[in-house]
Design an enzyme around this catalytic site. Structure first.
Site, PDB file in Angstrom:
ATOM      1  N   LYS A 180      -1.597  -9.322 -12.221  1.00 43.63           N
ATOM      2  CA  LYS A 180      -3.089  -8.802 -11.149  1.00 43.63           C
ATOM      3  C   LYS A 180      -3.863  -8.227 -11.931  1.00 43.63           C
ATOM      4  CE  LYS A 180      -0.060  -9.008  -7.024  1.00 43.63           C
ATOM      5  NZ  LYS A 180       0.512  -8.042  -6.120  1.00 43.63           N
ATOM      6  N   GLN A 209       1.602  -2.125  -4.414  1.00 40.03           N
ATOM      7  CA  GLN A 209       2.388  -3.114  -4.582  1.00 40.03           C
ATOM      8  C   GLN A 209       3.822  -2.927  -3.912  1.00 40.03           C
ATOM      9  OE1 GLN A 209       1.985  -5.865  -6.766  1.00 40.03           O
ATOM     10  NE2 GLN A 209       4.230  -6.416  -5.945  1.00 40.03           N
ATOM     11  N   ASP A 260      -4.956  -7.216   0.515  1.00 36.88           N
ATOM     12  CA  ASP A 260      -3.564  -8.065   0.440  1.00 36.88           C
ATOM     13  C   ASP A 260      -3.468  -8.432   2.033  1.00 36.88           C
ATOM     14  OD1 ASP A 260      -2.066  -8.361  -1.463  1.00 36.88           O
ATOM     15  OD2 ASP A 260      -1.128  -6.064  -1.336  1.00 36.88           O
TER      16      ASP A 260
END
Ligand code: NDP
Length: 291
Positions: A53, A97, A120
């Protein structure tokens, strides 16, 4: 029939090129897009995802800030970091994460992220907005799947879609996005009685289970579009043991399907692409004073 391949690498390259242009425009207006990534613990898969990412951000001209915490980190320290990032005008997206170590309450951490920086799309308010058809940050994986359908010229409105898996990050938002796009959606999961009876009816079959080769050719309707979200390894004893594979038996299913995504090179790169897209959208909102 041999299915058309829906190539996530090629589509990602095209979209990321466009996104890099948008990032450069925003930077020229004094708002260089910025993404903060928080990694807690020593899960090797998470470390790889975060590395990918961050690398994708840098290539697209998005400034990335990475914060690493040890496996035994205090949740309060991470929550304090999120609060500081929420207040930092140079940060447009915050990503934690998952999974987090057991001492963390994942829901509490996700809810601590400002809704406007939740790139997200996991915050309950963004999920609620998605379910009501309001503008929101959509979760990256199902959003990426919708882009693959769009660019693959797969008709969604009126199609019978079956989503296998009902997780908060893939299956449920996938079903909502397909419903909004006009599909008639069935969601299957581990308690579904006759999975094959459902999957065989699907014009669009999205599989997000997390079990190698769980969907065989006999479970696919001839001509269907098969989207394989799964990321697994071929099992021991298989000629490709240890290599990456999806939830679908690709080699068999491609002989039946009309279009299919490979693993790797299908949904995976699109997930990261949509993270970049959400971060740039957040920066655009900030540049236009819409946050
Ligand atoms: P979860 O483990 O959270 O959810 C799996 C879902 O599959 C559950 O709803 C479960 O049902 C269902 N399921 C499990 N076994 C069966 C079965 N035999 N038949 C029918 N349904 C079943 O996984 P995620 O949604 O997080 O991820 C799914 C897969 O997608 C994983 O391989 C993951 O690595 C991959 N992934 C890939 C991404 C990408 O970018 N390509 C991004 C995110 C995930 P129940 O709810 O009843 O337990």
């Amino acid at each position: 029939m041999t299915a058309r391949i829906l190539d996530g690498n090629a589509l990602s390259a095209k979209l990321r090129g466009e996104l890099a242009g948008q990032a450069a425009e925003l930077a020229a207006r004094g708002v260089p897009p910025g993404l903060a990534v928080i990694l807690v613990g020593d899960n090797p898969a998470s470390a790889v995802y975060v590395r990918n990412k961050v690398a994708a951000c840098e290539k697209a001209g998005i400034r990335s800030l990475k914060f690493d915490y040890p496996q035994d980190a205090e949740p309060a320290a991470v929550l304090a970091r999120i609060a500081a990032l929420n207040d930092d005008p140079a940060v447009h997206g915050i990503l934690v994460q998952l999974p987090l170590p057991p001492q963390f309450d994942e829901k509490q951490v996700l809810e601590a992220i400002s809704v406007g920086k939740d790139v997200d799309g996991f915050h309950a308010e963004n999920v609620g907005r998605l379910s009501q058809g309001q503008p929101a940050f959509f979760p990256c994986t199902p959003h990426g799947v919708m882009k693959m359908l769009e660019y693959g010229d797969i008709p969604v409105s009126g199609a019978d879609a079956v989503v296998v898996g009902r997780s908060n990050i893939v299956g449920k938002p996938m079903a909502m996005l397909l419903t909004q796009a006009g599909a008639t959606v069935t969601v299957c999961h581990s308690k579904t009685r006759d999975l094959a009876a459902h999957t065989r009816r699907a014009d669009i079959l999205v599989v997000a289970i997390g079990r190698a080769l769980a969907i065989g050719a006999e479970m696919v309707k001839p001509g269907a579009t098969v989207i394989d979200v799964g990321m697994n390894r071929f099992p021991d004893g298989h000629p490709k043991a240890g290599k990456l594979c999806g939830d679908v038996d690709f080699e068999a299913a491609r002989e039946v399907a009309g279009a299919i995504t490979p693993v790797p090179g299908g949904v995976g790169p699109m997930t990261i692409t949509m993270l970049l897209a959400n971060t740039i959208e957040s920066a655009r909102r900030a540049a236009e004073g819409r946050r």
